[in-house]
Design an enzyme around this catalytic site. Structure first.
Site, short mmCIF file in Angstrom:
data_model
loop_
_atom_site.label_atom_id
_atom_site.label_comp_id
_atom_site.label_asym_id
_atom_site.label_seq_id
_atom_site.Cartn_x
_atom_site.Cartn_y
_atom_site.Cartn_z
N GLU A 64 33.92 119.16 20.04
CA GLU A 64 35.16 118.64 20.62
C GLU A 64 35.93 119.75 21.34
O GLU A 64 36.50 119.53 22.42
CB GLU A 64 36.03 118.02 19.54
CG GLU A 64 35.42 116.81 18.84
CD GLU A 64 34.62 117.21 17.61
OE1 GLU A 64 34.12 118.35 17.58
OE2 GLU A 64 34.50 116.39 16.69
N GLU A 314 24.79 131.25 21.41
CA GLU A 314 23.69 131.65 22.28
C GLU A 314 22.82 130.47 22.73
O GLU A 314 21.74 130.69 23.27
CB GLU A 314 22.81 132.68 21.58
CG GLU A 314 23.49 134.02 21.36
CD GLU A 314 22.52 135.14 21.04
OE1 GLU A 314 22.40 136.07 21.86
OE2 GLU A 314 21.88 135.08 19.98
N PRO A 339 23.35 116.15 23.84
CA PRO A 339 22.23 116.48 24.73
C PRO A 339 22.67 117.01 26.10
O PRO A 339 21.84 117.30 26.95
CB PRO A 339 21.54 115.12 24.89
CG PRO A 339 22.67 114.15 24.89
CD PRO A 339 23.72 114.73 23.94
#
Length: 427
Positions: A64, A314, A339
């Site tokens: 969020e 990362e 996704p």
């Protein structure tokens, strides 16, 4: 007059300082709080309030909070006088935000929903506009903010079936809290239907899609990308991202299957909770796999089967390296994870059947031939092996990128709504 359930909650909250401190100590003992910043959870600010108008964004956790950064960045460019406060409730989100926040933006931990803590927080920061994201509604925070005359917006709202059932159970109290929001932008039609049933008027709500679609792809260290790319020397690889307990075993079995037809295949495994890295390494090693751990500064040498990426911040690096990514939380019954990041970075996407947290975007990715659903280790392994052929993965990756790049208008709508409701003295 407030409904009975809400009145009872607020009455308890007004006298819950002792309870709140005990809860914080329990969370601290479990490693869920930052000991150096624990006072923020009681409403004690660790930073001064900036001069000038202040827009406060509250986001529950990592996903969020990252979804609102582009909104904040563009608002800051639109009006250089604006300042921004972002609050979250998790240590992980604070760590990620510290490296990514736009100019004139500060982070604080959200106070527990205890009225004295909340009043202390609001008294210091005095926001000109308050913006909640997704579905974390704290009654004392909402009520106290509204009672001060601060307008409140709800952006990127999403209610799962489970959350909606909990809100239906408190009926009038839910409606009373929703009445405090001046306007709401929701992610999908299902959420809109839930909110209408809870009593939110249609004229205060718009279905705009999710802000995650308008979020820029995660950054990466370009020098580290070049170093790892050179080390891997074109070695075939795939990424198992945001995995949960149980999914690492499935990914390991799938990797063994895919290795049979793909020489030198490497799996980058990025667990959802990086602190599980050493335990995952031991489990994989017991299965006979050669494992290296990113947190121990190891590199994926030629003998490495699995590189466990147990670090924070990362994912932009791993998605850039991997032409194929399995997004976890979808074979375990978690509900799936975002996704948009692999899609924006041109990685073909695989996922399991449990994606109800992001049902709309996964349905669109599947329909666009940008993602494939797998059911188990055998299916995941066979699909990974097939997608190691660039002729199969490249069209999927392009379709995913094309779909992900179409969401900028969601951010535009959020910015327009914020500017519309920013009080004149702040604007």
């Amino acid at each position: 007059m407030k409904p009975l359930a809400l009145s009872a909650y607020l009455a308890f909250s007004r006298n819950a300082e002792g309870w709140g401190r005990r809860q914080l100590q329990k969370r601290l003992a479990r490693g869920k709080e930052d000991p150096a910043r624990l006072a923020e959870r009681e409403g004690h600010a660790s930073l001064p309030r900036p001069e000038g108008p202040l827009v406060w964004f509250h986001a529950a956790s990592v996903g969020e909070s990252l979804s609102i950064l582009e909104v904040i960045k563009r608002l800051g460019l639109h009006d250089p006088a604006l300042n921004f406060l972002v609050t979250t409730g998790t240590v992980t989100s604070a760590e990620l935000l510290s490296a990514r926040m736009p100019p004139r933006c500060v982070h604080q931990f959200i106070p527990l929903d205890v009225v004295p803590f909340v009043r202390r927080f609001l008294g210091h920061w005095q926001p000109d506009l308050a913006i909640w994201t997704e579905s974390e509604f704290w009654p004392a925070l909402i009520t106290e903010t509204s009672d001060r005359g601060t307008p409140i917006l709800l952006l990127n709202a999403r209610l799962s079936e489970r959350s909606a059932r909990r809100w239906y159970a408190i009926g009038k109290s839910a409606r009373c809290l929703l009445d405090r929001f001046a306007a709401v932008q929701v992610q999908d039609d299902a959420t809109a239907a839930h909110l209408r049933k809870l009593g939110l008027p249609r004229d205060r709500m718009a279905v705009t899609g999710t802000l995650k679609e308008g979020t820029p792809p995660p950054p990466c260290d370009e020098s580290e990308l070049a170093r790892l790319s050179g080390m891997l020397k074109g070695r075939p690889l795939w990424c198992a991202a945001s995995t949960h307990e149980g999914e690492e075993e499935i990914a390991a079995e799938a990797h063994r299957i895919a290795q049979k037809g793909t020489h030198r295949l490497l799996m980058i495994l990025a667990p959802r909770h990086p602190e599980r890295g050493p335990a995952i390494r031991d489990m994989l090693a017991a299965k006979g796999l050669a494992v290296r751990l990113r947190s121990e500064t190891a590199s994926p040498d030629e003998d490495c089967d699995v590189y466990v990426a147990d670090t924070l911040g990362e994912m932009g690096l791993w998605y850039r390296l991997a032409p194929v990514s399995f997004v976890g939380g979808s074979l375990a019954r978690v509900g799936g994870h975002n996704p948009y990041e692999p899609a924006a970075l041109g990685s073909a996407i695989l996922h399991g059947p449990h994606v109800h947290n992001f049902a709309d975007i996964y349905a669109r990715l599947d329909a666009a031939a940008a993602a494939l659903r797998v059911e188990d280790a055998a299916g995941l392994g066979a699909t990974v092996a097939e997608l190691m052929q660039p002729s199969r993965s490249a069209p999927m990756a392009y379709a995913a990128w094309e779909l992900s790049s179409s969401g900028a208008d969601v951010t535009d709508k959020a910015i327009a709504l914020i500017l519309e409701h920013l009080p004149e003295k702040a604007a």
